[in-house]
Scaffold this active site. Sequence first.
Site, short mmCIF file in Angstrom:
data_model
loop_
_atom_site.label_atom_id
_atom_site.label_comp_id
_atom_site.label_asym_id
_atom_site.label_seq_id
_atom_site.Cartn_x
_atom_site.Cartn_y
_atom_site.Cartn_z
N SER A 14 0.85 -1.19 0.00
CA SER A 14 0.00 0.00 0.00
C SER A 14 0.88 1.23 0.00
CB SER A 14 -0.90 0.00 1.24
OG SER A 14 -1.55 1.24 1.40
N TYR A 42 -2.79 -0.78 10.48
CA TYR A 42 -2.78 -1.13 9.05
C TYR A 42 -1.49 -0.67 8.38
CZ TYR A 42 -4.23 -1.18 4.14
OH TYR A 42 -4.30 -1.40 2.79
#
Length: 678
Positions: free
Chosen positions: A555, A568
């Site tokens: 990501s 996350y």
Amino acid sequence: MTNPTVAELIARSNRLGADPANTNYAGGNTSAKGTETDPVTGEPVELLWVKGSGGDLGTLKPEGLAALRLDRLRALVDVYPGVEREDEMVAAFDYCLHGKGGAAPSIDTAMHGLVDAAHVDHLHPDSGIAIATAADGEELTGKIFGDKVVWVPWRRPGFQLGLDIAAIKRAHPAAIGCILGGHGITAWGDTSDEAEQNSLWIITTAQAYIDEHGTAAPFGAVRPGFEVLPEAERHAKAAALAATIRGLASTDKPMVGHYTDSAAVLEFLASEKAPALAELGTSCPDHFLRTKVKPMLLDLPADASVEASIARLIQLHEQYRADYAAYYQRHADDASPAMRGADPLIVLVPGVGMFSYGANKQTARVAGEFYVNAINVMRGAEALSSYRPIPESEKFRIEYWALEEAKLQRIPKAKTHQGRIAFVTGAASGIGKATAARLAAEGACVVIADLDLEKAQAAAAELGNTDVAIGVAANVADADGVQAAIDATLLAFGGIDLVVNNAGLSLSKPLLETTEKDWDLQHDVMAKGSFLVSRAAAKPLIEQGMGGDIIYISSKNSVFAGPNNIAYSATKADQAHQVRLLAVELGAHGVRVNGINPDGVVRGSGIFAGGWGAQRAATYGIKEEDLGQFYANRTILGREVVPSNVADAVYVLTGPELSRTTGLHVPVDSGVAAAFLR
């Protein structure tokens, strides 16, 4: 509007081809004679419709037929130059074609056109080939069928064989067909139904005779120590051997594998006659063209260790390649095509089963089906007599036939990922599903791994049948579950080439609201999960010796400090560094490891639909339905990132153009300056 004769022919072909007892996949051919109006003269013209080269009876459609003018086809008899030049007759068939389109005429066209019958079937039934390959096949033919079926000694398919069978029908008015030595059967009839019934009568009569008169143990006694392993044990051993065997079978070119542990295979491998019969190879041309001249048989007991089995397989493979090269040298001449490869297409492991190989999964599966046919043929022949296939020299003439070479040259160019086996986690939705679809579209075999088995199987079914994709359950946070999913991949496709670590979830919370459970859950699924998948896949990747790819869907958050996202983003940073570490460690084995850093992918995302979208929208003070556009507006390009964009990046990173790239992170974020890699 389909000609009624053609409609009858298609229906008959589909019925015959649907039953493997009648003929194997893509084996045999059928025909019908009838009339149509010549569009030029307006007069009736007599035609032959016959299954074209490479087609399959069970799935045959009208466009799979070749249509030829019978007057021109029969006129070829007057210009036939003899057996030494009969290959030229296949090219001559093109000058007999009627109309446009249709399939290319096959080598068996003469058999159908020259036999004086309105309908002709040429099939490869196990029972018929058992008689055709028996040492006393001619005597058995008379004993079983009387004057209704005539024995034809082995002759390579072609124009002369067509002339021979036409002469036999003229000389034997009571005959309904013939047994072709070493090959199969041909039957005929005045109507489509009569031809079909005659074909089925030959097949069932042969099988009934074998059942009634054959010995109870045609393969002999069970070899001590070669008994069938219990199912769980043999599957575990098959998975442990699969990658090594695939690597050996792919020495000359990459192959996809198929594993079979049917009762017929296991019984054969346990028997005392298996080594000698396997060495004789197959007989029917359709069989050995797909299974090679003979299989490779492991000569160790069923309970031999995996380590000992691997060591012996490596030795046997070296000997197999030497034997195949010697076979080629014994029979090749200056006009022969170059040797196409010396690796086995069938590998037999006693107690465990059979591994078959091909350029794609369907070819690999069909090769295995053909060897099961060959086992059934051997069983029938040994039950009544002894199995005697056609001579090795004749097998070579077929295998390296100029017509076979021409057929190979007509195969379309392979797609970029053909022959590659991909394992994609979290692939029932979002990025994973789009990635699986893109890889399948480029020719890969795909395993869709997901926590939800039903969704995984449904996503796989959208891509095609099990030759294209399968769905497996995989909790990536559980080591045993991951290993089971990798083993399922090895048993389904023979190996693994490409891993996409995509499974993930997210909870959007600030530091003080993030619980230890939140932290552990996200790290278990993404950091630990990626590690477990990469570790389980690395072993077969290394054992295959064929290189490979591991892709991490990381990501932009691995380098961008977004708000309320501690757990996350931290686990994404962990994944990003795994890419670098594994690129270094696995590079020596030709395994490339790269990462992709997407921006928020909202559309189709299981993560966003599961609550993450609402949480992120609340963080930014916007409506959830506006989240995708919000992410797009903050990028340099101003465009939303969707699953297919990430799938495109996976395709490029694992394709041939970036074969020297590893340890790279590719942003797919429409340009987020704060996430630029430095």
